[in-house]
Design a protein around this motif. Sequence first.
Motif, mmCIF file in Angstrom:
data_model
loop_
_atom_site.group_PDB
_atom_site.id
_atom_site.type_symbol
_atom_site.label_atom_id
_atom_site.label_comp_id
_atom_site.label_asym_id
_atom_site.label_seq_id
_atom_site.Cartn_x
_atom_site.Cartn_y
_atom_site.Cartn_z
ATOM 1 N N LYS A 129 8.423 0.381 -6.416
ATOM 2 C CA LYS A 129 8.456 1.353 -5.433
ATOM 3 C C LYS A 129 6.963 1.257 -4.952
ATOM 4 N N ASP A 189 6.203 1.075 -1.099
ATOM 5 C CA ASP A 189 5.385 2.163 -0.552
ATOM 6 C C ASP A 189 4.207 1.430 0.103
ATOM 7 N N GLN A 190 3.624 0.438 -0.030
ATOM 8 C CA GLN A 190 2.367 -0.011 0.358
ATOM 9 C C GLN A 190 2.803 -1.314 1.178
#
Length: 75
Positions: free
Chosen positions: A10, A14-15
Motif C-alpha cells: 500500500k 501511495d508513493q
Amino acid sequence: MEASYKKLWKILIDQDMSKTDLRLKAGISTMALAKLGKNENVSMDVLKKICKTLDCNIGDIMDLVPEKNEKNVKR
C-alpha cells in the motif's frame, strides 16, 4: 504467526513506487523481494533497509497474522 506485507504494498502504491524501484533504492536482492511477495520470512537487515528507504517503522510495512491453521486452535 506469519508475516503480511500488505502495508508495504500500500505504501508503494501511495508513493507511486514500483517493487523494482524499492529493490534498487533499498539495495535488496530479487530473492528478498520475491519472499516479500509471498509473505515469507526475510532478514531483519532487509526490513531495516526498506524502512530506511521509505522513512518508516517496521510496523508501517508489515503485520504478524495468525496462520490459517492457528485460527481455530484453542490454547
